[in-house]
Structure formats: C-alpha cells, structure tokens
Design a protein around this motif. Structure first.
Motif, mmCIF file in Angstrom:
data_model
loop_
_atom_site.group_PDB
_atom_site.id
_atom_site.type_symbol
_atom_site.label_atom_id
_atom_site.label_comp_id
_atom_site.label_asym_id
_atom_site.label_seq_id
_atom_site.Cartn_x
_atom_site.Cartn_y
_atom_site.Cartn_z
ATOM 1 N N ARG A 1 -3.297 2.927 0.564
ATOM 2 C CA ARG A 1 -2.834 3.504 -0.695
ATOM 3 C C ARG A 1 -1.962 4.727 -0.402
ATOM 4 N NH1 ARG A 1 -8.044 5.289 -0.073
ATOM 5 N NH2 ARG A 1 -8.375 7.534 -0.322
ATOM 6 N N GLY B 1 0.788 -1.218 0.000
ATOM 7 C CA GLY B 1 0.000 0.000 0.000
ATOM 8 C C GLY B 1 0.824 1.275 0.000
ATOM 9 N N HIS C 1 -3.998 -0.992 -2.425
ATOM 10 C CA HIS C 1 -4.143 -2.430 -2.161
ATOM 11 C C HIS C 1 -5.199 -2.648 -1.097
ATOM 12 C CE1 HIS C 1 -0.975 -4.340 -4.537
ATOM 13 N NE2 HIS C 1 -0.337 -3.194 -4.390
ATOM 14 N N ARG D 1 -7.853 -1.143 3.737
ATOM 15 C CA ARG D 1 -7.329 -0.770 2.423
ATOM 16 C C ARG D 1 -6.250 0.289 2.632
ATOM 17 N NH1 ARG D 1 -13.347 -0.368 -0.292
ATOM 18 N NH2 ARG D 1 -13.974 -2.401 0.507
#
Length: 137
Positions: free
Chosen positions: A77, A64, A69, A75
């Motif tokens: 990023r 990430g 991802h 999640r």
C-alpha cells in the motif's frame, strides 16, 4: 536484451524487526516467470539467519503503489508522498517495511521494458512446461 532484472532497494523495517532498522533488499524479475517478482532480504535481517525470498505478482506491486492491495502473505500500500509499505506475513510473524516508491517505479519501468504488461503470456512456453510436468508425473 537481458532476461533478468535485479535492483537493490533500501527497505526500512518498521515492525517485527530483528535488530536492523534499514536493510539492503533486492527486487528481482525474470522474463521466464513473467507474472512474478521476487524480493530478497539478506540473512542478517531475518529471524532464521538465512536469505529470505518472497515471490508475489508483479501486478500486486504495481497496484500497491496506488492503493492497498493483497490479502495473503504479501500486502502492498502507498504511504505518504514517496513511500510504499510492504507487509510480509509468515507463521513466525509479520515484517513491515517501507520502500521508496520511486525505487519501485524504476524497477517496474525496467520490467515493463523487458516484458510489457499484458504481453506476459508471450513469454510462456506452455508446451515445454507441460512436458516437464508430465515427465515428473
């Protein structure tokens, strides 16, 4: 050599925030669970008013940093020059935080010194884990 790494990080809440814009979260890694990372948020920053701990793959955090991802509850990023966005999805809502990428990199470097990426399986005691599983069955 230590078996656990804990690193405080400053997480900046940007969505679904309960009363705090910046909170002192903690990243945690234990060589006994070599594939996982935990991130804990203190009680004042949570909807429930208790410490909340999220567990997710160390690879997710690593990946990430470079690109978006994750498609589940967590999640990760990149965002801008030195920020990483982490999203935590729960039935109660979604929390989105920014963490300095440099803090995450330092944490991941320390975990890699403790358990190098690709050698996590050497930390597992499958015989013991299987015995524990069978004992409870």
């Amino acid at each position: 050599m230590p078996t656990v790494i804990e690193q405080p990080v400053e997480a900046r809440l940007v969505a679904a925030a309960p009363r705090m814009s910046s909170i002192p979260a903690v990243l945690h890694y234990d060589r006994r669970d070599p594939f996982a990372v935990r991130m804990t948020f203190p009680a004042p920053a949570t909807l429930e008013g208790v410490d909340v701990c999220w567990t997710f793959a160390r690879d997710l955090l690593t990946d990430g940093l470079q690109d978006a991802h994750g498609n589940g509850d967590v999640r990760v990023r990149p965002y801008g020059y030195d920020r990483t966005v982490m999203e935590f999805h729960a039935p109660e809502g979604t929390a989105v935080v920014h963490v300095r990428s440099g803090e995450i990199r330092r944490f991941l470097e320390a975990t890699n010194e403790l358990v190098p990426v690709g050698l996590e399986h050497l930390q597992l005691d499958l015989d013991h884990d299987l015995a524990e599983l069978m004992r409870d069955a």
